[in-house]
Design a protein around this motif. Structure first.
Motif, PDB file in Angstrom:
ATOM      1  N   CYS A 243       0.829  -1.211   0.000  1.00 44.11           N
ATOM      2  CA  CYS A 243       0.000   0.000   0.000  1.00 44.11           C
ATOM      3  C   CYS A 243       0.860   1.258   0.000  1.00 44.11           C
ATOM      4  O   CYS A 243       0.615   2.197  -0.774  1.00 44.11           O
ATOM      5  N   GLU A 244       1.845   1.293   0.872  1.00 42.30           N
ATOM      6  CA  GLU A 244       2.677   2.490   0.996  1.00 42.30           C
ATOM      7  C   GLU A 244       3.424   2.784  -0.309  1.00 42.30           C
ATOM      8  O   GLU A 244       3.460   3.922  -0.782  1.00 42.30           O
ATOM      9  N   ARG A 245       4.024   1.759  -0.889  1.00 44.57           N
ATOM     10  CA  ARG A 245       4.778   1.979  -2.126  1.00 44.57           C
ATOM     11  C   ARG A 245       3.856   2.288  -3.308  1.00 44.57           C
ATOM     12  O   ARG A 245       4.205   3.090  -4.182  1.00 44.57           O
ATOM     13  N   SER A 246       2.685   1.651  -3.316  1.00 47.15           N
ATOM     14  CA  SER A 246       1.726   1.923  -4.394  1.00 47.15           C
ATOM     15  C   SER A 246       1.196   3.345  -4.293  1.00 47.15           C
ATOM     16  O   SER A 246       1.068   4.052  -5.309  1.00 47.15           O
ATOM     17  N   LEU A 247       0.865   3.773  -3.083  1.00 49.12           N
ATOM     18  CA  LEU A 247       0.340   5.118  -2.901  1.00 49.12           C
ATOM     19  C   LEU A 247       1.339   6.177  -3.340  1.00 49.12           C
ATOM     20  O   LEU A 247       0.958   7.210  -3.920  1.00 49.12           O
ATOM     21  N   LYS A 248       2.603   5.935  -3.069  1.00 46.41           N
ATOM     22  CA  LYS A 248       3.635   6.891  -3.503  1.00 46.41           C
ATOM     23  C   LYS A 248       3.572   7.090  -5.013  1.00 46.41           C
ATOM     24  O   LYS A 248       3.589   8.228  -5.516  1.00 46.41           O
ATOM     25  N   ARG A 249       3.473   6.006  -5.739  1.00 48.53           N
ATOM     26  CA  ARG A 249       3.459   6.094  -7.201  1.00 48.53           C
ATOM     27  C   ARG A 249       2.112   6.614  -7.723  1.00 48.53           C
ATOM     28  O   ARG A 249       2.064   7.310  -8.739  1.00 48.53           O
ATOM     29  N   MET A 250       1.041   6.292  -7.038  1.00 47.06           N
ATOM     30  CA  MET A 250      -0.268   6.823  -7.435  1.00 47.06           C
ATOM     31  C   MET A 250      -0.343   8.328  -7.196  1.00 47.06           C
ATOM     32  O   MET A 250      -0.925   9.074  -7.994  1.00 47.06           O
ATOM     33  N   LYS A 251       0.244   8.783  -6.098  1.00 49.95           N
ATOM     34  CA  LYS A 251       0.251  10.217  -5.820  1.00 49.95           C
ATOM     35  C   LYS A 251       1.082  10.963  -6.858  1.00 49.95           C
ATOM     36  O   LYS A 251       0.754  12.090  -7.248  1.00 49.95           O
ATOM     37  N   ASP A 252       2.176  10.347  -7.313  1.00 45.74           N
ATOM     38  CA  ASP A 252       2.971  10.950  -8.389  1.00 45.74           C
ATOM     39  C   ASP A 252       2.127  11.098  -9.654  1.00 45.74           C
ATOM     40  O   ASP A 252       2.184  12.128 -10.338  1.00 45.74           O
ATOM     41  N   ALA A 253       1.346  10.068  -9.946  1.00 43.49           N
ATOM     42  CA  ALA A 253       0.474  10.123 -11.123  1.00 43.49           C
ATOM     43  C   ALA A 253      -0.587  11.201 -10.946  1.00 43.49           C
ATOM     44  O   ALA A 253      -0.924  11.922 -11.896  1.00 43.49           O
ATOM     45  N   TYR A 254      -1.110  11.328  -9.744  1.00 41.84           N
ATOM     46  CA  TYR A 254      -2.110  12.360  -9.456  1.00 41.84           C
ATOM     47  C   TYR A 254      -1.526  13.748  -9.726  1.00 41.84           C
ATOM     48  O   TYR A 254      -2.185  14.608 -10.332  1.00 41.84           O
ATOM     49  N   SER A 255      -0.290  13.964  -9.294  1.00 45.07           N
ATOM     50  CA  SER A 255       0.362  15.263  -9.494  1.00 45.07           C
ATOM     51  C   SER A 255       0.527  15.572 -10.972  1.00 45.07           C
ATOM     52  O   SER A 255       0.328  16.710 -11.404  1.00 45.07           O
ATOM     53  N   ARG A 256       0.885  14.550 -11.755  1.00 44.27           N
ATOM     54  CA  ARG A 256       1.027  14.773 -13.194  1.00 44.27           C
ATOM     55  C   ARG A 256      -0.316  15.129 -13.819  1.00 44.27           C
ATOM     56  O   ARG A 256      -0.387  15.981 -14.712  1.00 44.27           O
ATOM     57  N   HIS A 257      -1.378  14.486 -13.360  1.00 43.09           N
ATOM     58  CA  HIS A 257      -2.702  14.805 -13.884  1.00 43.09           C
ATOM     59  C   HIS A 257      -3.117  16.217 -13.491  1.00 43.09           C
ATOM     60  O   HIS A 257      -3.745  16.927 -14.274  1.00 43.09           O
ATOM     61  N   GLU A 258      -2.782  16.616 -12.281  1.00 35.42           N
ATOM     62  CA  GLU A 258      -3.146  17.953 -11.818  1.00 35.42           C
ATOM     63  C   GLU A 258      -2.490  19.028 -12.674  1.00 35.42           C
ATOM     64  O   GLU A 258      -3.046  20.122 -12.838  1.00 35.42           O
TER      65      GLU A 258
END
Length: 401
Positions: A243-258
């Motif tokens: 979860c922790e490692r996945s969330l890190k990468r998902m949050k990076d993707a969120y930032s790119r979308h933003e």
């Protein structure tokens, strides 16, 4: 279906004001649940989805959405992979298997055949020339070990991550981690022989019956924690790490979308639990040690749901009931049943719907929760997908005779 809400509304007129607010809220939740159930029924009535990977629609266009599925090549995990692929929303997969590489590679080739047909070319790692339409990587190893989890995310960062270059210096195809499912599991002595760190694998340990208590040095009492620690590593520790490692990468993707106008990120984290691991079920005898690890999954998912929501990520647990899979075949063998169907026939009498689930049924729920439809608004839940088994176990429903 409306009997319960109506009863609450009638009660509203005769209770104090404070209680009215509570019961009105309960009525709303019951009505909402009924509407969600109705939408699921309508969706299933539309028939099975065809694979649409790489069709060029708005969902499957760049960037590639990637799913990590532990235990994703056999049993329930295979059903999850099948269902997620069929949505067409995911074109990248990292499938984690334990030891059976041949079975994993055979399944990988089967998936490629569904999308590309028999004209495709693959190498020993199930790679394909046309990976813009479907890209699969296999990672083998015991998921309870940190080294295996390292390999999973090294694979994502090297093979899928949007930022970076490959060995030839060319930009990688843009991809983002959008789904992580921790499905891998085992029951020592039943579904697997892996027993790393357990003192006496041939014994069943339970809480409160004295089986955990041993005699240590100088005749002092000593509690054998090896069983519980084994399952906590497999479920608790592994799930938190993933979860922790996945969330890190998902949050990076969120930032790119933003940073991109008109674009929003959609991510999902899902854990697969078992009956009896929370207070909504009656106790499952004999599942003491594995259940103790899965309790942590069900507890932590609510905290992850709360913290991840702002990034467009929902987090849920699915609790399958009796499901046709390799694991249940092993249970049948342990109980001395030569006919593996006998255990399902016996189980049907306990299930109000009168049937057992297929692995793909569990996969369809994962696809719903991780898709762009109404499932994205469901988060922090432990969903019982068991044909009503939890009702009969709790004495609310009456098992078939």
């Amino acid at each position: 279906m409306m009997t319960m809400p109506l009863a609450n509304l009638l009660h509203y007129n005769v209770v104090p004001k404070r209680s009215r607010i509570i019961h009105c809220h309960e009525s709303f939740l019951i009505l909402l649940a009924a509407l969600l159930l109705a939408s699921l029924i309508v969706s299933s009535a539309a028939g099975p989805l065809s694979i649409s990977a790489g069709t060029g629609n708005s969902i499957t266009d760049d960037p590639m959405r990637v799913a990590i599925i532990t235990g994703g090549t056999r049993g329930i995990g295979r059903g999850i992979t099948d269902a997620v692929l069929e949505t067409g929303e995911f074109r990248g997969f990292i499938l984690v298997y334990n030891t059976n590489r041949d079975a994993a590679e055979n399944y990988c080739e089967e998936l490629k055949d569904r999308v590309f047909g028999e004209t495709r070319n693959t190498d020993a790692n199930c790679n394909s020339a046309d990976e813009s339409r479907l890209k699969i990587r296999l990672v083998g190893g015991d998921i309870s070990l940190e080294s295996t989890r390292d390999k999973v995310f090294e694979c994502f960062d090297k093979e899928f991550a949007a930022n970076g270059e490959n060995e030839e210096g060319c930009n990688k195809c843009e991809a983002e981690l959008a789904l992580m499912v921790h499905n891998a599991g085992q029951y020592v002595g039943v579904t697997s022989d892996n027993s790393h760190g357990i003192s006496k694998p041939d014994q069943t340990k339970k809480f409160g019956d004295g089986s955990l208590l041993t005699t240590g040095e100088n005749g002092r009492d000593k509690v054998d924690m090896s069983y519980m620690n084994f399952y906590h590593k497999l479920y608790g520790e592994a799930f938190i790490d993933l979860c922790e490692r996945s969330l890190k990468r998902m949050k990076d993707a969120y930032s790119r979308h933003e940073n991109s106008k008109g674009s929003s990120f959609r991510g999902s984290i899902i854990g697969i639990s078992s009956p009896g691991c929370n207070a909504a079920y009656s106790v499952t005898p004999g599942y003491d040690m594995p259940g103790s690890g899965k309790c942590l999954m069900e507890f932590s998912i609510r905290h992850y749901a709360l913290s991840a929501a702002q990034y467009g990520i929902n987090c849920n647990i699915i609790i399958p009931g009796v499901t046709r899979s390799d694991a249940w075949d092993k249970v049948a063998e342990q109980q001395g049943l030569s006919d593996k169907e006998a255990i399902f026939a016996r189980s049907k009498g306990m299930i109000p719907m009168g049937d057992v689930a297929e692995a793909k049924d569990i996969g369809d729920v994962v696809a719903f929760l991780s898709g762009h439809g109404g499932g994205k608004f469901m988060s922090g839940l432990s969903l019982r997908v068991d044909g009503g088994l939890h009702l009969s176990r709790m004495g609310v429903g009456k098992p078939k005779q």
